[in-house]
Structures are given as structure tokens and as C-alpha cells.
Design a protein around this motif. Structure first.
Motif, PDB file in Angstrom:
ATOM      1  N   GLU A 103       0.830  -1.206   0.000  1.00 22.04           N
ATOM      2  CA  GLU A 103       0.000   0.000   0.000  1.00 22.04           C
ATOM      3  C   GLU A 103       0.864   1.256   0.000  1.00 22.04           C
ATOM      4  O   GLU A 103       0.575   2.211  -0.720  1.00 22.04           O
ATOM      5  N   ARG A 104       1.923   1.272   0.800  1.00 21.23           N
ATOM      6  CA  ARG A 104       2.822   2.438   0.833  1.00 21.23           C
ATOM      7  C   ARG A 104       3.524   2.620  -0.514  1.00 21.23           C
ATOM      8  O   ARG A 104       3.672   3.748  -0.987  1.00 21.23           O
ATOM      9  N   ASP A 105       3.956   1.527  -1.112  1.00 18.32           N
ATOM     10  CA  ASP A 105       4.595   1.622  -2.427  1.00 18.32           C
ATOM     11  C   ASP A 105       3.632   2.187  -3.462  1.00 18.32           C
ATOM     12  O   ASP A 105       4.019   3.010  -4.296  1.00 18.32           O
ATOM     13  N   GLU A 106       2.391   1.738  -3.427  1.00 18.42           N
ATOM     14  CA  GLU A 106       1.394   2.243  -4.364  1.00 18.42           C
ATOM     15  C   GLU A 106       1.130   3.722  -4.114  1.00 18.42           C
ATOM     16  O   GLU A 106       0.979   4.499  -5.069  1.00 18.42           O
ATOM     17  N   GLU A 107       1.096   4.139  -2.866  1.00 20.27           N
ATOM     18  CA  GLU A 107       0.902   5.549  -2.537  1.00 20.27           C
ATOM     19  C   GLU A 107       2.062   6.397  -3.055  1.00 20.27           C
ATOM     20  O   GLU A 107       1.853   7.468  -3.628  1.00 20.27           O
ATOM     21  N   VAL A 108       3.288   5.912  -2.894  1.00 19.00           N
ATOM     22  CA  VAL A 108       4.457   6.636  -3.413  1.00 19.00           C
ATOM     23  C   VAL A 108       4.392   6.701  -4.928  1.00 19.00           C
ATOM     24  O   VAL A 108       4.701   7.736  -5.536  1.00 19.00           O
ATOM     25  N   ARG A 109       3.976   5.623  -5.564  1.00 22.65           N
ATOM     26  CA  ARG A 109       3.857   5.601  -7.020  1.00 22.65           C
ATOM     27  C   ARG A 109       2.820   6.615  -7.502  1.00 22.65           C
ATOM     28  O   ARG A 109       3.043   7.325  -8.481  1.00 22.65           O
ATOM     29  N   ARG A 110       1.674   6.705  -6.808  1.00 24.11           N
ATOM     30  CA  ARG A 110       0.644   7.674  -7.192  1.00 24.11           C
ATOM     31  C   ARG A 110       1.145   9.096  -6.978  1.00 24.11           C
ATOM     32  O   ARG A 110       0.897   9.973  -7.785  1.00 24.11           O
ATOM     33  N   THR A 111       1.831   9.344  -5.866  1.00 20.01           N
ATOM     34  CA  THR A 111       2.331  10.685  -5.559  1.00 20.01           C
ATOM     35  C   THR A 111       3.392  11.128  -6.559  1.00 20.01           C
ATOM     36  O   THR A 111       3.420  12.282  -6.970  1.00 20.01           O
ATOM     37  N   SER A 112       4.237  10.217  -6.967  1.00 25.42           N
ATOM     38  CA  SER A 112       5.335  10.584  -7.857  1.00 25.42           C
ATOM     39  C   SER A 112       4.944  10.566  -9.331  1.00 25.42           C
ATOM     40  O   SER A 112       5.776  10.861 -10.184  1.00 25.42           O
ATOM     41  N   ALA A 113       3.704  10.263  -9.649  1.00 25.31           N
ATOM     42  CA  ALA A 113       3.299  10.153 -11.056  1.00 25.31           C
ATOM     43  C   ALA A 113       3.450  11.487 -11.784  1.00 25.31           C
ATOM     44  O   ALA A 113       3.948  11.536 -12.900  1.00 25.31           O
ATOM     45  N   GLY A 114       3.048  12.598 -11.216  1.00 23.23           N
ATOM     46  CA  GLY A 114       3.133  13.896 -11.888  1.00 23.23           C
ATOM     47  C   GLY A 114       4.277  14.748 -11.386  1.00 23.23           C
ATOM     48  O   GLY A 114       4.365  15.925 -11.731  1.00 23.23           O
ATOM     49  N   ALA A 115       5.156  14.205 -10.601  1.00 25.15           N
ATOM     50  CA  ALA A 115       6.239  14.984 -10.001  1.00 25.15           C
ATOM     51  C   ALA A 115       7.346  15.241 -11.002  1.00 25.15           C
ATOM     52  O   ALA A 115       7.535  14.515 -11.975  1.00 25.15           O
TER      53      ALA A 115
END
Length: 173
Positions: free
Chosen positions: A115-127
């Protein structure tokens, strides 16, 4: 004190005898197919054996099986003594194995990490990157920077380019 190989062989024999006796020799309805003997450990002096087991079922089933194993402890020890042929039959202690709970705990921790990895992936998508588009210097720029750095080191010593060092040839006493 017995050697480790003998203790290991005795532990394996105890595990097999108890598992067979639980399958075929004990008529206690609390035991039977719900119990699995997972491991057995014997002390170095071969006087005590710890038998680890798991139970298929819920908490009430675990309590019933623990009571059934404690009531059958004498009969199981007699069966171990007859099969082992040792001077002193080890006393048996039954301990519920923590393996299933540990596995559930690890699975829960893995789910949290996913879940944390998926959250980091979502956060970094537009970064975007914080630095320049190309943070690495070109080869020509690196040579110029190295030459400038060498000139700065020479002037800090006070010697400067082309000056001689006055400590050459001098020996300390």
C-alpha cells in the motif's frame, strides 16, 4: 551430555511417534486430524522434549487440543519410551507453534508495504525532478573545472604557479 546428532535423532523419532500415535492410537475426540506436529526439540541431556504443534481451527479448538494433549501426555511418553529404547524417556512439553501467527503477521506487513509503495507511485506520477534536466556535466566542462580547482589550491598555499618550495632538501632533526 549427549552429542547434537543423537539429540536430533531422538527429536525426530519423538515427532514421528507422537504424530503416528495421534493419528491412530488415541481415541480422544479433541485430538485427531486437527493437530499437526511441526517440530520437536530435545535438551542436551536428553531429559526433556518440547513438542511444537499447530491446530486447524479457531481459539476454542486450540484450547481443546491443548487440554487433550496434556491429558494424553503420559500415554504419548510411554509410546516414545517403547520406540526410543533409551534409559530415561524424556518428559514431554507441548507448545503451540507460533508459525501460523507469524505468517499472518508477515502477510499483514507485506500488505502495508505494498500500500505504501502504491501511494508513493501515485504521488510521484506527476512529479518533476528538483534539479536540472541534465544534472551531469559534460566531459569538456569537467576538465575546465578540474584545472580551475588546481589553480585555486596552488594560490591558497602561497606558492602560486612557478614558485619553488623552500622546504625542499631540508631535514628535521
Amino acid at each position: 551430555m549427549a552429542d547434537k546428532a543423537r539429540a536430533k535423532r531422538l527429536a525426530d523419532l519423538i515427532r514421528e511417534v507422537i504424530a503416528q500415535k495421534l493419528q491412530r492410537g488415541i481415541k480422544d475426540p479433541r485430538l485427531g486430524t486437527r493437530v499437526t506436529i511441526t517440530d520437536t526439540r530435545v535438551t542436551g541431556d536428553l531429559r526433556e522434549a518440547t513438542v511444537f504443534y499447530t491446530v486447524y481451527g479457531d481459539e476454542s479448538d486450540r484450547e481443546e487440543v491443548a487440554a487433550g494433549l496434556n491429558s494424553a501426555k503420559g500415554m504419548l511418553r510411554s509410546a516414545v519410551g517403547a520406540a526410543a529404547g533409551v534409559k530415561h524417556t524424556p518428559s514431554l512439553e507441548f507448545v503451540p507453534d507460533a508459525l501460523p501467527e507469524t505468517a499472518r503477521n508477515l502477510e499483514h506487513l507485506f500488505d502495508q508495504a505494498r500500500e505504501r509503495d502504491e501511494e508513493v507511485r501515485r504521488t510521484s506520477a506527476g512529479a518533476q525532478y528538483a534539479g536540472e534536466a541534465d544534472p551531469y556535466r559534460e566531459e569538456g566542462e569537467r576538465a575546465e573545472d578540474d584545472a580551475n580547482a588546481a589553480d585555486e589550491v596552488d594560490t591558497e598555499d602561497g606558492a602560486g604557479p612557478g614558485s619553488t618550495d623552500s622546504t625542499e632538501g631540508r631535514t628535521d632533526r
